[in-house]
Design an enzyme around this catalytic site. Structure first.
Site, PDB file in Angstrom:
ATOM      1  CG  HIS A 159      -5.081  24.951  34.161  1.00 27.06           C
ATOM      2  ND1 HIS A 159      -4.747  24.142  33.090  1.00 27.06           N
ATOM      3  CD2 HIS A 159      -6.344  24.591  34.515  1.00 27.06           C
ATOM      4  CE1 HIS A 159      -5.749  23.334  32.826  1.00 27.06           C
ATOM      5  NE2 HIS A 159      -6.735  23.593  33.681  1.00 27.06           N
ATOM      6  CG  HIS A 177      -3.339  25.556  28.639  1.00 20.75           C
ATOM      7  ND1 HIS A 177      -3.966  25.002  29.728  1.00 20.75           N
ATOM      8  CD2 HIS A 177      -4.331  26.047  27.859  1.00 20.75           C
ATOM      9  CE1 HIS A 177      -5.271  25.134  29.612  1.00 20.75           C
ATOM     10  NE2 HIS A 177      -5.529  25.760  28.470  1.00 20.75           N
ATOM     11  CD  GLU A 181      -0.383  22.404  27.243  1.00 16.34           C
ATOM     12  OE1 GLU A 181       0.309  22.878  28.162  1.00 16.34           O
ATOM     13  OE2 GLU A 181      -1.498  21.895  27.418  1.00 16.34           O
TER      14      GLU A 181
END
Length: 1106
Positions: free
Chosen positions: A800, A897, A982
């Site tokens: 992303h 992420h 994350e």
């Protein structure tokens, strides 16, 4: 006994006496006696008695008074009271009695109290409205009076309950009652100077709130000048803290009634377009391509919001705590990991070339093994240019437009005439690099003292043209690096030389890397922060403490646009949709904006008021949404002025900007002064729903949705500075290529390093694949066999583009792996690392937030990736399939992420047992047999990394995540330890970094600590003799204590990788208190001193050898 007497009594006085006794019994006894009376059927008896008494002509006033008084007392305790009253016909009895006795305040009050209870039932409210109850309430409600205030309060409560029905609300609008309510509220506000009748004023606002839940109610409110009335009264209430409930309700009504506007864009599709090799058969991308020309995809075609939607707005706009998660996978066949060989091994043999370390005998002379076997500058740098890099003198890269206030005296002494100010590095074709770039130094010495000299300004043809044109380019070719300009050199300018301070940064090399980067808009400029790099500040940056009422104040400022339209400038100063060029010339009264550089994202800037700007972000290419990442430049500012910036097309319903996160700013003036760094900045930051409506085309068919505003205020320290703002610390694709080149140059002979090109992206950019391990000590079989049998660790990041923190964590991992410490050497000897540091180069380059050029989220394509549309995912999955075929599946797979709505660093994994526990499906114990090793690595990290939170980890498999890397690698490749790690974009609420915003130093430290955790994992996964039973007992205990937390599925538009955060936003009181996380575990000190490191640089880890 009383009930029996009531049923059998035929005498009026006897009945009244019984009712008097009953009233005294229920009054003294409190709630328990009322509950007993209800359980014995008392309310039904009273309702029957009421019907019987109503048939008398005329009915006894005293009997009606006593019956209604008792019904008002017992009704709220009976859940079925409304149904009983409707079935017995009591509703009309009470309404008719009220109509006949409006002047009898003694009887009206208990009748109103009973009507209030009746109206709590929605069916009853509609029935009462047909009977004229709404008109009755408006006969009682009126201007300020000192009489019968209790009666008025009950009437307003009843009216508010009745108006929750859309039918009744329309009836009130049709009868013209909205102006009456506004006049009454204004009159009570003006006369209630001692604030004694707050409840009456709240009741009037509650009625207005319910009426404005429907479209015609909002229209009537606007036509009655309701915005001005509530705006003026609210401003007068602001100094009195006890009146906040009135201000908050008024604010909510005004927000609902603010006329819905369309975004100031010709289309919500991206300003840039990239033609795809083929269009997917279905989904949002296919919808965009099938859209008829000329369709207005910006306007919202919904009629009105539902009552439920409007009511949800009164509290938390994303309250997911009580939502049941129906997204949890309940099919046990899908929960059992199994290796799926979907492709024959013959097809996978082509990937042999990426695993040379498994077959080499290290006997061939020539190029040392471990060097890059492919041309390293297939990543974008011409090899001939590189060989001459360190021998040629640097020719200026065309820097212009930065105001040099700090150098005025120097310029006067040297008589140097500069007519333009330094703004950014421009690319000059075929410019050789300046020599010198080595030297490693600490980053903890502010300000930067080492400098370099550059020429300023030499304006070449390519740059001036870039500022004027290229706003809506659609070509897919490479970057236009500018044409060769005049050869005359400008004056020398002294600027910081970060190449001597950051071991992995070289401005000259960065420019060369940019030249080989292909972007859709054909960027021809380099942002100043990317050129000079970022030296992390040594000071701490705490979470911003939110001032009380800041969000309310911002909303009121937005409402002022409607109240005072003459203040609106509405001047466009930057627009990518203008073919002649995005930068619009003006008279110098407005700020200047730009985002035409790698990873930049700003589509439009509008000067709306004197010092206020509305900013619109660009959608991901081949998409019509995903607005979150921003990176743009601002110049032309004045000192001492508060500028307000509003990003008006955010999509997520909540953000960490409401919990202390600040935007990032890079000041070029500060950089020239020796402080080249990104810093957290901005005041009065908040995030809230605005009045710009979202088209259902971009919301998967959902109507009535709105965009959100992220607003912040900035007071600049330098006049005519050039500043850059970003959502998070930028990390471009060219930065990655530069870092990889520097890492290779710095590697030692003991390190096996190979850099391959895994594939090319849609735009033709290379996707690098790294192999890192320790070289074998000798070429004998005794040394080569252990070398080839080392477990594989597979890491990836940046699928992303907007999650730039993932790249900074990866940078920390790579630096540790390439370090010279004993710990790094031990780690290389323990594993073979396969790393894809950037899975989505095209998205990163073009400033996307979530998608690649295909317009799709690549982390939702792992189940069936397309060779043409998703090449990086296709080939990465093929590498994993190849490893599975040769029985070398990775020991650990981890995809890095970033998370925008939670704090700390945490992991998501996959567990059959924990998924079954959360789904409550019935199963046998044998189906739940599972090795608990999947919890080992997160548990280690929670013990050694201050930023890591075990309490935030989840190991539940959800249906919406079945196409993510984590789940597919676990399910199809059979990797038990398959994770998503994350990292917060905001900060931490635990451990050493509690209350601080996260920076690049902490993110890189997290990457290094992940490496140390792998080293400890090696010991724990060694032969059984080295394991301890206590370890598994600890994991089992932790599993039982910490149940994975899951929430409701995410929305269509901004689908999160994992469950979103649980913090609430109090939109009414502007609270900034975070909800405590009850499951966060205390960080335990590791037994191994080598694993307890605050800063994990190579020089420091060397001091922690065993």
């Amino acid at each position: 006994i009383v009930s029996v007497f009531l049923q059998n009594s035929r005498d009026l006085q006897t009945t009244l006496n019984i009712l008097y006794i009953l009233s005294e019994l229920l009054t003294v006894g409190g709630g328990r006696r009322v509950a007993v009376f209800v359980s014995k059927g008392g309310p039904a008896i009273l309702l029957k008695l009421l019907i019987s008494a109503s048939k008398e002509s005329p009915p006894s006033e005293e009997l009606m008074l006593q019956l209604h008084s008792l019904l008002a007392k017992v009704g709220p305790k009976d859940r079925k009271f409304g149904v009983k009253a409707r079935l017995t016909g009591a509703l009309n009895v009470t309404v008719n009695l009220l109509k006949q006795n409006l002047l009898n305040s003694k009887l009206v009050l208990p009748c109103l109290q009973v009507l209030r209870v009746y109206s709590s039932n929605s069916v009853n409210a509609i029935s009462l409205g047909k009977s004229g109850a709404v008109e009755l309430m408006f006969k009682i409600v009126g201007p300020h009076t000192k009489k019968n205030t209790t009666l008025l309060k009950v009437a307003l409560d009843t009216l508010g309950a009745l108006l929750k029905s859309k039918t009744n609300a329309r009836r009130a609008v049709d009868r013209g009652h909205v102006p009456l309510l506004l006049f009454a509220y204004q009159d009570w506000h003006r006369n209630d100077t001692r604030q004694r009748h707050m409840l009456i004023r709240k009741g009037l606002l509650a009625s207005l709130r319910n009426i404005t839940n429907i479209k015609c109610g909002r229209t009537a409110f606007i036509e009655a000048d309701g915005m001005r009335v509530l705006y003026n009264t609210s401003n007068e209430c602001l100094p009195v803290r006890t009146l906040d409930p009135l201000v908050n309700t008024s604010s909510l009504i005004m927000r609902k009634c603010f006329p819905k506007n369309r975004l100031p864009l010709p289309t919500i599709k991206s300003a840039f377009h990239y033609p795809l090799p083929h269009v997917p058969a279905g989904g949002p991308v296919a919808q965009i391509y099938s859209q008829m020309p000329g369709v207005d995809d910006v306007v919202d075609d919904s009629d009105e919001e539902t009552e439920a939607d409007m009511e949800n707005d009164t509290e938390n706009e994303e309250d997911e705590k009580d939502c049941r998660n129906d997204d949890i996978e309940t099919d046990l066949s899908k929960l059992r990991p199994r290796e799926i060989h979907s492709r024959p091994f013959e097809e996978l043999r082509v990937y042999d070339k990426f695993f040379l370390e498994l077959s080499e005998d290290f006997q061939v002379s020539g190029v040392p093994y471990g060097r890059t076997r492919v041309d390293p500058f297939k990543l974008g740098v011409d090899a001939s240019t590189f060989t001459s890099t360190f021998h040629l003198r640097h020719k200026f890269y065309n820097i212009y437009n930065l105001y040099l206030t700090s150098l005025v005296h120097y310029i006067e002494k040297k008589k140097i005439h500069l007519v333009r100010v330094l703004e950014r590095v421009a690319l000059e074709a075929d410019s050789p690099l300046n020599g010198g770039g080595g030297g490693g130094g600490g980053v903890d010495e502010p300000p930067v003292n080492s400098t370099r000299h550059i020429h300023s300004p030499l304006l070449v043809g390519g740059i001036a043209a870039a500022r004027r044109g290229g706003g809506g380019g659609s070509s897919a070719g490479g970057s236009d690096c500018g044409s060769e300009g005049p050869e005359e050199e400008g004056p020398l300018l002294e600027v910081p030389d970060t190449a001597l301070l950051l071991p992995l940064h070289d401005p000259d090399l960065y420019v060369e890397m940019v030249k080989g980067t292909a972007s859709v808009p054909r960027y021809s400029e380099v942002a100043y922060p990317d050129y000079f790099g970022h030296v992390a500040p040594t000071f701490r940056e705490p979470l911003l403490e939110r001032a009380y009422g800041v969000q309310r104040a911002k909303i009121f400022q937005d409402i002022e646009r409607l109240i005072h339209p003459n203040d609106i400038l509405d001047k466009v100063v930057y627009d990518l949709d203008i073919p002649s060029g995005p930068v619009i010339a003006d008279d110098g009264e407005s700020l200047k904006f730009n985002s035409q550089f790698e990873s930049g994202n700003l589509r439009k800037a509008i000067h709306v008021r004197q010092h206020e700007y509305d900013l619109v972000l660009n959608s991901d290419i081949n998409s019509n949404h995903y607005h979150q990442w921003f990176y743009f430049e601002v110049s032309g500012m004045r000192v001492g002025t508060d500028y307000r910036f509003n990003i008006i097309n955010c999509e997520k319903s909540n953000s960490q900007f409401n919990y202390g996160m600040q935007v990032l700013m890079y000041s070029v003036q500060e950089a020239i002064g020796g402080k080249p760094r990104w810093v957290r900045t901005g005041e009065d930051i908040c995030y809230y729903k605005n009045h710009f409506s979202r088209s259902s085309i971009a919301t998967g068919g959902q109507k009535g949705k709105s965009y959100y505003t992220m607003t912040f205020t900035m007071n600049f320290s330098h006049k005519d500075d050039v500043c850059y703002f970003a959502y998070h610390y930028p990390y471009t694709y060219s930065t990655l290529k530069m870092h990889l080149s520097k890492l290779e140059d710095l590697r030692s002979p003991q390190i096996y390093w190979r850099q391959d090109v895994l594939c090319e992206t849609l735009a033709g950019n290379s996707c690098p694949l790294l192999t890192i391990t320790a070289m074998p000590e000798a070429t004998t079989n005794d040394h080569l066999c252990p070398f080839k049998n080392r477990p594989v660790i597979f890491l990836s990041a940046r699928v992303h583009p907007g999650e730039t923190n993932a790249s900074w964590v990866m940078k920390g991992t790579l630096e540790f792996l390439m370090g010279s410490s004993q710990l790094a050497h031990s780690l290389r000897e323990a594993y073979i690392f396969k790393i894809v540091p950037m899975l989505n180069p095209d998205g990163v380059i073009n400033g996307n937030h979530r998608c690649s050029l295909s317009g799709e989220d690549l982390n939702r394509q792992w189940q069936n990736p397309s060779h043409e549309l998703h090449p990086t995912i296709y080939h990465t999955k093929s590498l994993l399939q190849y490893l599975a075929h040769i029985q070398r599946a990775p020991l650990v797979f981890c995809d890095y992420h970033g998370h925008s709505r939670k704090k700390n660093v945490f992991m998501y994994g996959c567990s059959v047992k924990e998924t079954v526990w959360q789904s409550n499906i019935s199963t046998s114990s044998c189906d739940l047999h599972e090795d608990l090793g999947y919890r080992t690595l997160p548990k280690i990290l929670s013990q050694m990394a201050s930023a890591f939170s075990m309490g935030s980890c989840s190991f539940v498999v959800e249906r919406s995540k079945e196409s993510t890397a984590r789940v597919v690698v676990w399910r199809e490749i059979g990797v038990q330890r398959s994770y998503t790690m994350e990292s917060t974009l905001c900060g931490c609420d635990q451990g050493k970094y509690k209350g601080l915003q996260i920076g690049t130093r902490e993110l890189e430290e997290m990457g290094a600590q992940f490496c140390l955790a792998l080293l400890r994992l090696k010991r724990l996964t060694s032969p059984l003799g080295l394991r301890t039973q206590q370890h598994f007992l600890d994991v089992e205990s932790d599993l039982m204590e910490t149940r994975a937390k899951v929430t409701s599925p995410t929305t269509y538009v901004m689908e999160e990788d994992e469950p979103s955060f649980q913090e609430e936003v109090d939109y009414s009181a502007d609270s900034n208190d975070d909800d405590p996380d009850p499951d966060v575990e205390a960080s335990n000190e590791p037994e191994d001193a080598a694993l307890h490191l605050d800063t994990l640089s190579d020089c420091e880890t060397a001091n922690h050898k065993k």
